[in-house]
Write a protein that holds these residues in place. Structure first.
Motif, mmCIF file in Angstrom:
data_model
loop_
_atom_site.group_PDB
_atom_site.id
_atom_site.type_symbol
_atom_site.label_atom_id
_atom_site.label_comp_id
_atom_site.label_asym_id
_atom_site.label_seq_id
_atom_site.Cartn_x
_atom_site.Cartn_y
_atom_site.Cartn_z
ATOM 1 N N GLY A 59 0.839 -1.194 0.000
ATOM 2 C CA GLY A 59 0.000 0.000 0.000
ATOM 3 C C GLY A 59 0.873 1.242 0.000
ATOM 4 N N ALA A 60 0.647 2.124 0.958
ATOM 5 C CA ALA A 60 1.386 3.385 1.029
ATOM 6 C C ALA A 60 2.724 3.254 1.743
ATOM 7 N N THR A 61 3.008 2.085 2.326
ATOM 8 C CA THR A 61 4.263 1.903 3.059
ATOM 9 C C THR A 61 5.061 0.739 2.474
ATOM 10 N N VAL A 62 6.182 0.436 3.113
ATOM 11 C CA VAL A 62 7.035 -0.686 2.724
ATOM 12 C C VAL A 62 6.981 -1.711 3.848
ATOM 13 N N CYS A 63 6.940 -2.992 3.463
ATOM 14 C CA CYS A 63 6.915 -4.055 4.470
ATOM 15 C C CYS A 63 7.809 -5.199 4.010
ATOM 16 N N GLY A 64 8.019 -6.154 4.895
ATOM 17 C CA GLY A 64 8.828 -7.325 4.581
ATOM 18 C C GLY A 64 8.209 -8.560 5.188
ATOM 19 N N LYS A 65 8.086 -9.623 4.392
ATOM 20 C CA LYS A 65 7.479 -10.880 4.849
ATOM 21 C C LYS A 65 8.492 -12.014 4.776
ATOM 22 N N LEU A 66 8.345 -12.951 5.690
ATOM 23 C CA LEU A 66 9.171 -14.150 5.681
ATOM 24 C C LEU A 66 8.671 -15.045 4.550
ATOM 25 N N VAL A 67 9.476 -15.199 3.493
ATOM 26 C CA VAL A 67 9.037 -15.974 2.331
ATOM 27 C C VAL A 67 9.695 -17.350 2.239
ATOM 28 N N ARG A 68 10.731 -17.564 3.055
ATOM 29 C CA ARG A 68 11.396 -18.867 3.024
ATOM 30 C C ARG A 68 12.089 -19.121 4.357
ATOM 31 N N ILE A 69 11.883 -20.302 4.888
ATOM 32 C CA ILE A 69 12.584 -20.711 6.102
ATOM 33 C C ILE A 69 13.760 -21.566 5.667
ATOM 34 N N LEU A 70 14.974 -21.135 6.027
ATOM 35 C CA LEU A 70 16.179 -21.843 5.618
ATOM 36 C C LEU A 70 16.639 -22.844 6.671
ATOM 37 N N LYS A 71 16.441 -22.494 7.930
ATOM 38 C CA LYS A 71 16.770 -23.432 9.003
ATOM 39 C C LYS A 71 15.918 -23.079 10.213
ATOM 40 N N SER A 72 15.538 -24.104 10.950
ATOM 41 C CA SER A 72 14.754 -23.880 12.160
ATOM 42 C C SER A 72 15.166 -24.907 13.200
ATOM 43 N N GLU A 73 14.856 -24.599 14.428
ATOM 44 C CA GLU A 73 15.139 -25.516 15.533
ATOM 45 C C GLU A 73 14.232 -26.741 15.412
ATOM 46 N N PRO A 74 14.707 -27.911 15.849
ATOM 47 C CA PRO A 74 13.824 -29.077 15.873
ATOM 48 C C PRO A 74 12.590 -28.774 16.726
ATOM 49 N N ASN A 75 11.461 -29.201 16.276
ATOM 50 C CA ASN A 75 10.186 -28.981 16.969
ATOM 51 C C ASN A 75 9.811 -27.503 17.094
ATOM 52 N N ALA A 76 10.382 -26.653 16.258
ATOM 53 C CA ALA A 76 10.016 -25.227 16.275
ATOM 54 C C ALA A 76 8.557 -25.085 15.862
ATOM 55 N N PRO A 77 7.838 -24.158 16.497
ATOM 56 C CA PRO A 77 6.424 -23.986 16.140
ATOM 57 C C PRO A 77 6.273 -23.504 14.697
ATOM 58 N N LYS A 78 5.209 -23.925 14.067
ATOM 59 C CA LYS A 78 4.923 -23.526 12.685
ATOM 60 C C LYS A 78 3.982 -22.321 12.644
ATOM 61 N N THR A 79 3.479 -21.939 13.830
ATOM 62 C CA THR A 79 2.573 -20.788 13.922
ATOM 63 C C THR A 79 3.145 -19.784 14.929
ATOM 64 N N ASP A 80 2.535 -18.627 14.981
ATOM 65 C CA ASP A 80 2.994 -17.500 15.792
ATOM 66 C C ASP A 80 2.555 -17.646 17.251
ATOM 67 N N VAL A 81 2.950 -18.739 17.897
ATOM 68 C CA VAL A 81 2.477 -19.089 19.237
ATOM 69 C C VAL A 81 2.878 -18.087 20.318
ATOM 70 N N ASN A 82 3.915 -17.288 20.097
ATOM 71 C CA ASN A 82 4.393 -16.342 21.108
ATOM 72 C C ASN A 82 3.746 -14.967 21.016
ATOM 73 N N ASN A 83 2.857 -14.774 20.059
ATOM 74 C CA ASN A 83 2.229 -13.471 19.878
ATOM 75 C C ASN A 83 1.377 -13.125 21.101
ATOM 76 N N SER A 84 1.445 -11.856 21.524
ATOM 77 C CA SER A 84 0.646 -11.430 22.684
ATOM 78 C C SER A 84 -0.852 -11.364 22.359
ATOM 79 N N ASP A 85 -1.190 -11.328 21.073
ATOM 80 C CA ASP A 85 -2.591 -11.314 20.643
ATOM 81 C C ASP A 85 -3.036 -12.752 20.368
ATOM 82 N N PRO A 86 -3.897 -13.314 21.203
ATOM 83 C CA PRO A 86 -4.334 -14.707 21.011
ATOM 84 C C PRO A 86 -4.925 -14.976 19.627
ATOM 85 N N ALA A 87 -5.529 -13.985 19.010
ATOM 86 C CA ALA A 87 -6.128 -14.164 17.684
ATOM 87 C C ALA A 87 -5.075 -14.397 16.604
#
Length: 136
Positions: free
Chosen positions: A42-70
């Motif tokens: 839109g009117a601003t610039v943003c950046g999205k995670l488009v590729r995961i190159l490495k992650s910890e074993p059993n790392a969550p696939k969703t945003d479980v640490n977000n302060s917003d439960p939704a």
């Protein structure tokens, strides 16, 4: 004397405004864990995670640490990491999100001469700096 001040002030107003060097592109995060794609949102610039190159074993696939439960069920892949960035003249200013702790910080991003990005996340006047490399 007032006239000289007025002329000097008018000259400053007539000078072209500086624009930050564009930052659009794909970049590998400093720790090599992912690729962030930066572009217009839109009117601003943003950046999205488009590729995961490495992650910890059993790392969550969703945003479980977000302060917003939704938002805790949104996938990590495709998640906005940089948001609301606007041209600050010599750099870009907005917010950066860290899904590892679910927190968002004030952020300043600028392009270095070698094509890398200087990415800062700040709390008050204390900033942590990373260098993101262009994704090949």
């Amino acid at each position: 004397m007032i006239r000289a001040s007025f002329v000097a002030g008018a000259m400053l107003l007539a000078m072209p405004a500086f624009a930050a060097t564009p930052i659009a592109g794909r970049y590998v995060t400093e720790d090599g864990s992912g690729v962030i794609e930066i572009g217009r949102c839109g009117a601003t610039v943003c950046g999205k995670l488009v590729r995961i190159l490495k992650s910890e074993p059993n790392a969550p696939k969703t945003d479980v640490n977000n302060s917003d439960p939704a938002l805790r069920s949104r996938p990590i892949l495709g998640m906005p990491i940089l948001s609301g960035f606007a041209d600050g003249g010599k750099d870009w200013r907005g917010r950066i999100y860290d899904p590892r702790n679910g927190k968002s910080y004030k952020s300043i991003v600028s392009r270095n001469g070698d094509g890398t990005l200087k990415v800062q996340g700040c709390i008050a006047f204390i900033c942590q700096t990373q260098r993101w490399k262009p994704a090949g």
